[in-house]
Design a protein around this motif. Sequence first.
Motif, PDB file in Angstrom:
ATOM      1  N   MET A  99      -9.329   0.013  -4.047  1.00  0.00           N
ATOM      2  CA  MET A  99      -9.254  -1.160  -2.908  1.00  0.00           C
ATOM      3  C   MET A  99     -10.219  -2.037  -2.946  1.00  0.00           C
ATOM      4  O   MET A  99      -9.959  -3.233  -2.780  1.00  0.00           O
ATOM      5  CB  MET A  99      -9.028  -0.280  -1.604  1.00  0.00           C
ATOM      6  N   LEU A 133       0.581  -1.407   0.033  1.00  0.00           N
ATOM      7  CA  LEU A 133      -0.107   0.016  -0.160  1.00  0.00           C
ATOM      8  C   LEU A 133       0.788   1.376   0.066  1.00  0.00           C
ATOM      9  O   LEU A 133       0.454   2.437  -0.656  1.00  0.00           O
ATOM     10  CB  LEU A 133      -0.796  -0.115   1.258  1.00  0.00           C
ATOM     11  N   ALA A 147      -7.291  -1.686   4.549  1.00  0.00           N
ATOM     12  CA  ALA A 147      -7.210  -0.620   3.721  1.00  0.00           C
ATOM     13  C   ALA A 147      -7.844   0.776   4.337  1.00  0.00           C
ATOM     14  O   ALA A 147      -7.581   1.777   4.040  1.00  0.00           O
ATOM     15  CB  ALA A 147      -7.791  -0.901   2.389  1.00  0.00           C
ATOM     16  N   SER A 191      -9.724  -5.968  -3.345  1.00  0.00           N
ATOM     17  CA  SER A 191     -10.324  -7.109  -2.327  1.00  0.00           C
ATOM     18  C   SER A 191     -11.234  -7.933  -3.055  1.00  0.00           C
ATOM     19  O   SER A 191     -11.072  -9.133  -2.611  1.00  0.00           O
ATOM     20  CB  SER A 191     -11.076  -6.143  -1.326  1.00  0.00           C
TER      21      SER A 191
END
Length: 639
Positions: free
Chosen positions: A606, A519, A583, A610
């Motif tokens: 995100m 990230l 996240a 995911s």
Amino acid sequence: MELVGRMPHVIRLCVCFTFFITVARAFYLPGVAPKDFFKGDPLKVKVQKLASVKTQLPYSYYSLPYCTPKKIVDSAENLGEVLRGDRIENSPYEFKMREPQMCTVVCHHTLKAKDVKEFKEKIDDEYRVNMILDNLPLVMPYKRSDMDSLVYQHGFPVGVKVQYGGQKEQKYFINNHLAFTVKYHKDEETDAARIVGFEVKPFSVKHEYEGKWNDNIRLTNCDPHAKRIVTGNDSPLELEDDKEIIFTYDVEFQESEIKWASRWDTYLYMADDQIHWFSIVNSLMIVLFLSGMVAMIMLRTLYRDISKYNQLETQEEAQEETGWKLVHGDVFRPPINSDLLCVYVGTGVQCFGMILVTMIFAALGFLSPSNRGGLMTALLFLWVFMGLFAGYTSARLYKMFKGTEWKKITLKTAFLFPGVVFSVFFVLNALIWGEESSGAVPFGTMFALVLLWFCISVPLVFVGSYVGFKKPAIEDPVKTNKIPRQIPDQAWFMNPVFAILIGGILPFGAVFIELFFILTSIWLHQFYYIFGFLFLVFIILIVTCAEITIVLCYFQLCSEDYLWWWRSYLTSGSSAFYLFLYAAFYFFTKLNITKPVSGALYFGYMLIGSYAFFVLTGTIGFYACFLFTRLIYSSVKID
């Protein structure tokens, strides 16, 4: 007839050829060969983009009124670069190898109110200017208070904002003077040199000169003949309407012991390197220890169960069956929404193959960071190719569930997951386009993505499904009863929702440390190139997903609950839920994003990540449980 008999061989040849072309295209590294420069050779700097960790919206360098060359020329970009928002163009900054320059004037402007407003907006949003020399990105060295060594930031800030009078008054200063440092490694025999570093120190300088401006005028505060380089500490240039601004630069050449092959080490260095390595090793040891314990317990327990069941059969004891053997007549009963399960399993195999091949090539060093966009390009092309295996897997599973309409399941496999991802991506791209950012994917590139999807991926899914459906159906190790058995009341800890949520914790725990660095590299614009450790973490993830799903599936069958198909997928797939929560935690604790559009972009991307993680981990857990149930029920004697 002879041609029909040879069809499988033709398909294999087509698959091999497609794989070769895909790998060659995806992992081809253009322009990474070393270049030799001799004294006086021209060096041309290219400008890349304006980037900000605060807005996550890249802009073209020439979106601001910077100095422009006579003709702006776009450099050739691959698909990955375009999707990342890179826009590489030529610039008026030109050097000569090993010939220092001092206070070279680039251009002279008078800023209008609109120009000043644009510069101030970019300074407020903490935008940084990115440049490239000999395929090396520009970095700005600085020293952190908690570290002895230098740390490098990519690019340099557009300017600085200073607060006066208790933050009531704000003044903006633009960085209009750049002190470049070009590091080179010299070959003593040939006198040739290779560039191994490209650094900058930006300054805000209010230049002074006498008389009226002309192209040959001499700046009084920066005399190159006296070799006096301006620092800008005494007279910074404030941004004001109708203000005169002069862009200048210095160039210094430094000989370095760093060889060309190691020049990227500076960019790939991570500030928290020791913490990173310690955390990964610690996580590796913990997960391996837990995995060993789980495997040992499962093997001993299963061995005892199988021995007991077989012993009862040989002694012909008229005792009632208990435990997981009791549901042998229902354990392979097709689940509800079996079509959807086949689609998701096939898509998971597609994701697994894409990630595995990409990670192997990256770990072997084929995906050099100098090949910008290479990683994303590789992922896209491998995703398209792996559609062959997605179709094959979904069709095989569909036929095992006694399905007959293989074309229907093929269409769902080809369009469900990519359709959801493309829809979210299209909406996010519309938001980026509305902000007039260079990160918006052009219409031509969007059309190319659709062509890859419809003209290559979809046909490959159909080919895989056709081959898979022609194969004999997978036979169950035991027969299924016509009437389903009633499932007894379950204990609270065997509640499906609770068990599924518990099952996702361990797989997420295996990757969350590495997830932090991934990230950081994506949203804080840092390089990530520790693919060797990432590959180890990926293996740990596979083992963890498989083992936790097998354990919970075993407990479920022992409780006489035979509805394991979907639960095995959701047990390990629930780790994606924790990934999205992490996240969100990262967004509120590590990022400084304030714009609604930027927040929507973060959570949108995100969400896509995911979703892909859910499909990947769910498929791993499903296949682990599928093989486990077939193994144990084929190991006991059943009348």
